[in-house]
Design a protein around this motif. Structure first.
Motif, PDB file in Angstrom:
ATOM      1  N   LEU A 509       0.715  -1.347   0.042  1.00  0.00           N
ATOM      2  CA  LEU A 509       0.047  -0.231   0.153  1.00  0.00           C
ATOM      3  C   LEU A 509       0.810   1.136  -0.047  1.00  0.00           C
ATOM      4  CD1 LEU A 509      -2.976  -0.561   2.546  1.00  0.00           C
ATOM      5  CD2 LEU A 509      -3.015  -0.095   0.060  1.00  0.00           C
ATOM      6  N   ILE A 510       1.882   1.295   0.791  1.00  0.00           N
ATOM      7  CA  ILE A 510       2.942   2.324   0.895  1.00  0.00           C
ATOM      8  C   ILE A 510       3.442   2.643  -0.481  1.00  0.00           C
ATOM      9  CG2 ILE A 510       4.855   3.340   1.951  1.00  0.00           C
ATOM     10  CD1 ILE A 510       4.364   1.616   4.340  1.00  0.00           C
ATOM     11  N   GLU A 511       3.669   1.586  -1.238  1.00  0.00           N
ATOM     12  CA  GLU A 511       4.284   2.004  -2.460  1.00  0.00           C
ATOM     13  C   GLU A 511       3.197   2.613  -3.587  1.00  0.00           C
ATOM     14  OE1 GLU A 511       7.159  -1.331  -3.675  1.00  0.00           O
ATOM     15  OE2 GLU A 511       7.184  -1.633  -1.754  1.00  0.00           O
ATOM     16  N   SER A 512       2.154   2.306  -3.375  1.00  0.00           N
ATOM     17  CA  SER A 512       1.093   2.710  -4.539  1.00  0.00           C
ATOM     18  C   SER A 512       1.212   4.266  -4.495  1.00  0.00           C
ATOM     19  CB  SER A 512      -0.507   2.263  -4.011  1.00  0.00           C
ATOM     20  OG  SER A 512      -1.003   2.648  -2.509  1.00  0.00           O
ATOM     21  N   VAL A 518      -7.097  10.152  -5.151  1.00  0.00           N
ATOM     22  CA  VAL A 518      -7.455   8.806  -4.480  1.00  0.00           C
ATOM     23  C   VAL A 518      -6.805   8.896  -2.950  1.00  0.00           C
ATOM     24  CG1 VAL A 518      -7.312   7.321  -6.636  1.00  0.00           C
ATOM     25  CG2 VAL A 518      -5.242   7.989  -5.185  1.00  0.00           C
ATOM     26  N   ILE A 519      -6.243  10.014  -2.645  1.00  0.00           N
ATOM     27  CA  ILE A 519      -5.685  10.087  -1.296  1.00  0.00           C
ATOM     28  C   ILE A 519      -6.681   9.842  -0.383  1.00  0.00           C
ATOM     29  CG2 ILE A 519      -5.844  12.413  -0.889  1.00  0.00           C
ATOM     30  CD1 ILE A 519      -2.626  12.029  -0.256  1.00  0.00           C
ATOM     31  N   LYS A 520      -7.850  10.313  -0.326  1.00  0.00           N
ATOM     32  CA  LYS A 520      -8.651   9.966   0.674  1.00  0.00           C
ATOM     33  C   LYS A 520      -8.848   8.312   1.200  1.00  0.00           C
ATOM     34  CE  LYS A 520     -10.517  13.687   2.713  1.00  0.00           C
ATOM     35  NZ  LYS A 520     -10.851  15.048   1.869  1.00  0.00           N
ATOM     36  N   THR A 521      -9.062   7.913   0.179  1.00  0.00           N
ATOM     37  CA  THR A 521      -9.249   6.221   0.101  1.00  0.00           C
ATOM     38  C   THR A 521      -7.962   5.619   0.380  1.00  0.00           C
ATOM     39  OG1 THR A 521      -9.189   6.260  -2.291  1.00  0.00           O
ATOM     40  CG2 THR A 521     -11.392   5.874  -1.477  1.00  0.00           C
TER      41      THR A 521
END
Lengths: 563, 221
Positions: A509-512, A518-521
């Motif tokens: 997830l960190i690498e996405s 999309v930052i909220k989700t």
């Protein structure tokens, strides 16, 4: 040292026994944490102590100085001596108050002499007359010294008067000439109660050389065979204009004090001056059930183990096992990897063979067995298909390879654990690099979008947690290598697997890619996952710590503290 | 002026003015921080009649850190390395005091020659020799003094020079008869001397080391 804690208790605020009990209860009911995960996440310095944590306190140099002062005041009030005198006596006896009191009551004069406060000679200005008794007193306190050599067999004309001349300040025309630098322009002189007078700049050079080059805080008079030791006020006077050296001197005193106390340890990080006090984990037996990881007050990164020399968090593994594992990795990893990739065992005698050239027709040097390097089968069955082995699936070849793999099992087993250990270590480093990049991006986003500083902090929390968990995972592999096979180990490895899976998911997830849309989700996902990972990490640490306390773990090698 | 330079200059000139102590300090090149000290072997010791040279290096933080000294002249003494001239003496290490001078340190070296300390040796082989047979040790020390420190500082080989083989045996502190005994068995002389010296084949020790042991060592070497 038992009553040592008794006195220092007044100065260090330890946790109360009752509080500790509550803490453990809190850990048991984790529901509260799940109800309010974000709050929990935002406050990593929770006051409760968990089962895998030890109670400790970080002390600044000032705090340690206060502890020292309390000891000095105590001795000073009992003996009715000055603070500096008490300080010298305590430093001489390595801060063992009981021993000092005992020795002082037994023979106060001997203690005063040995700690460099007085000399045997009551009339020190008559240096010549005082010479022989003073040197004999010296011998009794510090052990045999070859003072006889220094009384040189000079021609009778000059004799010992030479030494007298050196010790008494030569006065010519009423001017003082320093017997060390022979400078007659110096106006300021200093001396201790022995009246050995030297110019101030020589004193300064001497003290500076002792403190800076030798890291020595026990500084005796410059005169030959004078056993007087400079008290703090004297050093302070000498270093009046040299604050840096004076600070270093005080640091040396603190280090000496900390070194003498079993419940204190100096932070091992470079140029850190903090000390950690950890009263519970001083005994060897407690180290077989607890892992005393502490952090000094200077920085959260200054994490170290109070029980051994590992300068990082090695939970959940106890010191003895951690030490074995590190030693094994240091000794074996490179060799094992090389053997694995470059050699095979002879299918007959199991000698390890390196093929460094030539064809596939191998003849074992030891047992003369001939085999094929590619399929490991006997060469005799190869017929004429030399240099081109196509017999990989023949029965004999499969058997030979099986035998080989069995002989390699222990090596493979070690490498299984080592590679995972090394992999987590590597990923930890990569996470830090990745975070640096992400942070830059998020800083940009704060400027270009509506997001506030607090809203983009979730990433930092996540990375911190990943690093923490990878450290735990690393050590779980070190521990699993030594755990004996059985249900307990399986449970341990289940917990390990759950944590590992969660950590890998969070890492991904960190690498996405981060986009304002999309930052909220992403934030929601990362935050949730972080809480989950944190929980899994605590489960591993808690369960392992409990296992140590219940003596549930069984080892496949002898471990210190386990019989 | 630099305090270290002033102090060293004063020490050198003081030493020049003082004729009574028979100690001299001279410059090696133009720097006053690399010197050579010289003194005579003390009377009534195996070093009597010898003249000893000492290499002196003045460190940066002199006189607050001790001066560095080692023998240039070869000396047979338990506290001096027979190979390098390194000296084991407390005042050159932790017992140093800034009031000590080059001269007083050289005088201490002189007195070290009077009173060896074999329990804290620099050269273990020499120390063993001293402990086993003091008279044999003194004989060897005297021989070294003659060979290396004889005369006015020049290395005169002494009477033994023409007689090469005897020279070696005396240098190692061994008995001529012992060496010849094993030589007669067909071993090389240099090897015999080397092994016997290592085994400390002297005085009362001779009775304790049987010939087989010596031969064993000779074969191994």
């Amino acid at each position: 040292m038992s009553s040592n804690d008794e006195y220092s208790d007044e100065d260090i605020e330890y946790y109360d026994e009752d509080e500790d009990m509550e803490d453990i209860d809190d850990v048991g009911s984790a529901s509260e944490m799940e109800l309010d995960p974000l709050n929990d996440l935002n406050d990593p310095t929770r006051p409760q102590r968990k089962i895998f944590e030890v109670e400790y306190e970080s002390l600044s140099q000032n705090d340690v100085e206060k502890l020292m002062r309390a000891d000095i005041e105590y001795i000073s009030s009992i003996f009715g001596v000055e603070m500096d005198t008490a300080s010298l006596m305590l430093r001489w006896i390595n801060w063992n108050k009981e021993k000092l009191i005992e020795k002082y009551m037994d023979n106060a004069n001997a203690v005063l002499m040995a700690s460099g406060i007085t000399q045997a000679d009551k009339a020190p200005e008559r240096a010549h007359a005082g010479r022989s008794p003073s040197s004999s007193a010296h011998q009794s306190s510090i052990g045999p010294r070859r003072s006889s050599r220094r009384i040189a067999p000079e021609p009778p004309k000059s004799g010992k008067t030479k030494i007298l001349e050196r010790l008494t300040p030569p006065i010519e025309d009423g001017k003082f000439i320093c017997p060390i630098c022979f400078d007659d322009t110096q106006t300021e002189t200093l001396n201790m109660t022995c009246f050995h007078k030297f110019c101030k700049s020589c004193w300064h050079a001497y003290v500076e050389s002792k403190v800076r080059t030798e890291a020595e805080s026990w500084i005796s008079c410059m005169a030959e065979d004078c056993s007087l030791v400079a008290p703090d006020y004297f050093i302070e006077g000498v270093l009046k204009e040299d604050k840096a050296t004076w600070d270093r001197f005080q640091e040396l005193l603190v280090r000496h004090f900390v070194g003498a106390m079993p419940n204190l340890k100096y932070c091992p990080y470079p140029s850190c001056t903090y000390t950690v006090s950890c009263p519970v984990s001083v005994s060897k037996t407690s180290l077989s059930s607890t892992v005393p990881i502490v952090t000094c007050g200077a920085s959260a990164a200054h994490k170290f183990c109070f029980g051994c020399h590992v300068d990082s968090d090695h939970r959940p593994v106890i010191c003895a096992v951690a030490k074995m594992w590190l030693q094994k990795c240091r000794d074996d990893s490179e060799t094992a990897n090389w053997i694995k990739s470059n050699t095979k065992e002879c299918s007959k005698c199991q000698s390890t063979i390196e093929k460094n050239g030539g064809c596939n027709h191998m003849t074992c040097k030891k047992c003369k067995y001939e085999f094929c390097w590619v399929c490991m089968g006997p060469w005799s069955e190869h017929g004429t298909s030399w240099y081109n082995c196509n017999r990989y699936d023949e029965k004999a070849s499969v058997d030979a390879r099986d035998a080989q793999s069995r002989s390699r099992a222990s090596l493979e087993r070690y490498l299984h654990y080592y590679n995972r250990w090394a992999n987590h270590e590597q990923s930890k480093k990569l996470s830090v690099e990745l975070y640096a990049k992400t942070e830059k991006k998020m800083e940009e986003m704060q400027i270009t979008s509506e997001l506030s500083w607090i809203e983009v902090q979730f990433m930092k929390k996540a990375v911190d947690e990943v690093i923490k968990c990878r450290t735990t995972l690393m050590w779980t592999y070190g521990m699993a290598y030594y755990l004996e096979r059985g249900n307990e180990k399986e449970l341990f490895e289940d917990n390990q697997r759950d944590l590992e899976r969660a950590v890998e998911e969070l890492s991904e997830l960190i690498e996405s890619p981060i986009d304002p849309e999309v930052i909220k989700t992403l934030r929601q996902k990362v935050t949730d996952k972080t809480v989950y990972v944190q929980k899994r990490n605590e489960i591993v640490l808690e369960d392992t710590a409990k296992g140590f306390m219940d003596r549930r773990w069984k080892w496949n090698v002898p471990v210190e503290g386990y019989d | 002026m630099d305090a270290r330079l002033r102090r060293v200059n004063k020490e050198i000139s003081d030493c020049k003015n003082d004729k009574s102590s028979n100690i001299s300090i001279d410059l090696v090149d133009n720097s006053p921080f690399h010197l050579i000290g010289e003194f005579d072997g003390p009377e009534g010791t195996p070093y009597e009649g010898g003249h000893f040279k000492v290499d002196i290096i003045i460190p940066e933080s002199y006189p607050f850190q001790p001066v560095k000294m080692k023998f240039i002249t070869k000396v047979y003494h338990p506290n001096v390395s027979s190979a390098s001239g390194a000296i084991c003496l407390d005042i050159l290490k932790d017992a140093w005091s800034p009031v000590l001078t080059l001269k007083s340190t050289l005088i201490s070296l002189q007195s070290l020659l009077c009173s060896p300390e074999p329990r804290d040796p620099q050269d273990a082989e020499v120390a063993k020799h001293y402990m086993t047979s003091k008279s044999s040790f003194e004989e060897t020390a005297r021989y070294w003094t003659q060979a290396y420190a004889g005369g006015s500082g020049k290395e005169v080989r002494g009477k033994g020079r023409a007689d090469g083989p005897r020279d070696e045996i005396a240098m190692a502190g061994l008995e001529r008869a012992h060496v010849e005994k094993f030589q007669a068995m067909g071993f090389d002389r240099t090897k015999v001397i080397d092994v016997l010296r290592r085994l400390n084949y002297r005085g009362a020790n001779v009775a304790q080391i049987n010939d087989d042991k010596v031969v064993d060592e000779l074969i191994k070497s």
